[in-house]
Design a protein around this motif. Sequence first.
Motif, PDB file in Angstrom:
ATOM      1  N   UNK A  26       0.837  -1.208   0.000  1.00  0.00           N
ATOM      2  CA  UNK A  26       0.000   0.000   0.000  1.00  0.00           C
ATOM      3  C   UNK A  26       0.865   1.248   0.000  1.00  0.00           C
ATOM      4  N   UNK A  27       1.918   1.233   0.803  1.00  0.00           N
ATOM      5  CA  UNK A  27       2.785   2.408   0.920  1.00  0.00           C
ATOM      6  C   UNK A  27       3.542   2.666  -0.376  1.00  0.00           C
ATOM      7  N   UNK A  28       4.014   1.605  -1.021  1.00  0.00           N
ATOM      8  CA  UNK A  28       4.694   1.771  -2.310  1.00  0.00           C
ATOM      9  C   UNK A  28       3.735   2.372  -3.335  1.00  0.00           C
ATOM     10  N   UNK A  29       2.498   1.884  -3.363  1.00  0.00           N
ATOM     11  CA  UNK A  29       1.511   2.425  -4.302  1.00  0.00           C
ATOM     12  C   UNK A  29       1.251   3.902  -4.027  1.00  0.00           C
ATOM     13  N   UNK A  30       1.103   4.263  -2.748  1.00  0.00           N
ATOM     14  CA  UNK A  30       0.866   5.679  -2.421  1.00  0.00           C
ATOM     15  C   UNK A  30       2.046   6.549  -2.855  1.00  0.00           C
ATOM     16  N   UNK A  31       3.243   6.053  -2.655  1.00  0.00           N
ATOM     17  CA  UNK A  31       4.424   6.810  -3.095  1.00  0.00           C
ATOM     18  C   UNK A  31       4.467   6.916  -4.611  1.00  0.00           C
ATOM     19  N   UNK A  32       4.106   5.843  -5.296  1.00  0.00           N
ATOM     20  CA  UNK A  32       4.099   5.891  -6.766  1.00  0.00           C
ATOM     21  C   UNK A  32       3.048   6.871  -7.271  1.00  0.00           C
ATOM     22  N   UNK A  33       1.909   6.943  -6.575  1.00  0.00           N
ATOM     23  CA  UNK A  33       0.889   7.929  -6.948  1.00  0.00           C
ATOM     24  C   UNK A  33       1.430   9.351  -6.812  1.00  0.00           C
ATOM     25  N   UNK A  34       2.156   9.600  -5.706  1.00  0.00           N
ATOM     26  CA  UNK A  34       2.759  10.924  -5.515  1.00  0.00           C
ATOM     27  C   UNK A  34       3.765  11.215  -6.616  1.00  0.00           C
ATOM     28  N   UNK A  35       4.535  10.200  -6.998  1.00  0.00           N
ATOM     29  CA  UNK A  35       5.543  10.395  -8.044  1.00  0.00           C
ATOM     30  C   UNK A  35       4.899  10.667  -9.401  1.00  0.00           C
ATOM     31  N   UNK A  36       3.753  10.059  -9.661  1.00  0.00           N
ATOM     32  CA  UNK A  36       3.023  10.384 -10.898  1.00  0.00           C
ATOM     33  C   UNK A  36       2.658  11.867 -10.916  1.00  0.00           C
ATOM     34  N   UNK A  79       0.653  10.135   1.787  1.00  0.00           N
ATOM     35  CA  UNK A  79       0.861   9.172   2.871  1.00  0.00           C
ATOM     36  C   UNK A  79      -0.108   9.335   4.032  1.00  0.00           C
ATOM     37  N   UNK A  80      -1.007  10.292   3.958  1.00  0.00           N
ATOM     38  CA  UNK A  80      -1.882  10.568   5.100  1.00  0.00           C
ATOM     39  C   UNK A  80      -2.728   9.382   5.500  1.00  0.00           C
ATOM     40  N   UNK A  81      -3.159   8.569   4.552  1.00  0.00           N
ATOM     41  CA  UNK A  81      -3.988   7.410   4.866  1.00  0.00           C
ATOM     42  C   UNK A  81      -3.219   6.094   4.743  1.00  0.00           C
ATOM     43  N   UNK A  82      -1.904   6.183   4.675  1.00  0.00           N
ATOM     44  CA  UNK A  82      -1.071   4.985   4.539  1.00  0.00           C
ATOM     45  C   UNK A  82      -0.644   4.490   5.927  1.00  0.00           C
TER      46      UNK A  82
END
Length: 346
Positions: A26-36, A79-82
């Motif tokens: 989940x955390x990797x996905x949230x970081x990837x979303x931020x990177x997008x 990351x607020x909901x991660x």
Amino acid sequence: MEEPIDLGTFLDLWAKGDPARGDIAVTVVRLSDACCRIGNLVALGSIAGALGSETGRQSGFDRQKEIDVRANDLIVASLKDAPVASLASEELEWALPINPGAPLAVAVDPIDGSSNIDANVSIGTIFTILPARANGVDTSSFQQQGHAQLAAGFVVYGPFTSLVLTLGEGTHIFTLQRASGQFLLTKRSVQIPVATREYAINASNYRFWGESVRTYIDDCLRGRDGPRGKDFNMRWTASPVADIYRLLTGGGIFLYPGDMRENYAHGRLRLVYEAAPFAWIIEQAGGAASSGQERILDLVPTSLHQRTPFIAGSRTEVDYVVRLHRDPHGLGERSPLFGRRGLFRT
């Protein structure tokens, strides 16, 4: 040809219903979303405003740029909901509590190479995920050896956007498909060639280096006529993410040593959120990473923004430089003609 899988599917297969792995995924996905989102911002260039303008604040040795601040804000929001207890960032003096009591801690360099933003040179984001300690309310989560990392990666915003990721089972490269906004797996289990003919270093600092680094570069510059017996190319972009990506895909060695300049005795790269994730990614791809004296992953950070000399890439080259650090005069394979006290040096 088999259709590449997306990052989410890749992580689901890796997690296999394991709750602890699920939190990392989940955390990797949230970081990837931020990177997008960061990638979209970078792609706008001057249309997004003066991204290269200085904010008036320092970030380590560097003047903080507008892009640094905006990228950091995007990561914090993602990351607020991660399941992340705290965040350490190059742009924050202290660790930022996110969800105290959560199992993970994240450290990031929101924009690596931000001085290049106005020159349209590739820049990127670096991240690492660690197990949280003390409910994530202090910096102890970030004072663990690199071996403690649970996931590490970096994103390069270049002609195309790539995500390099390791979960401790090899190093993999994903490429952003802009139409869908998904990262697709394009290179699985990358392997760095054992030997290389390419190095990356800021040669303008030559006069400040120690003898071991000067010796190594001198040997490379002598090419086939010197003790290495082959010609080398030099590459340097001033964006470590770009140089590290290059050596992952084609081989090479990257050096940012300590030197004699004021405040550079311990190099420039931050151990927690630059050197350690790079080192794990590189080792998982068959390479090596060292400070010149110690393996990077064995180092224990004593402060959040601690710096370290960094030498990483193709294993044979890193081993060669490490031997020079430990005994500059004692390499048995060196020709007496080119020795430290040979015909060309006194």
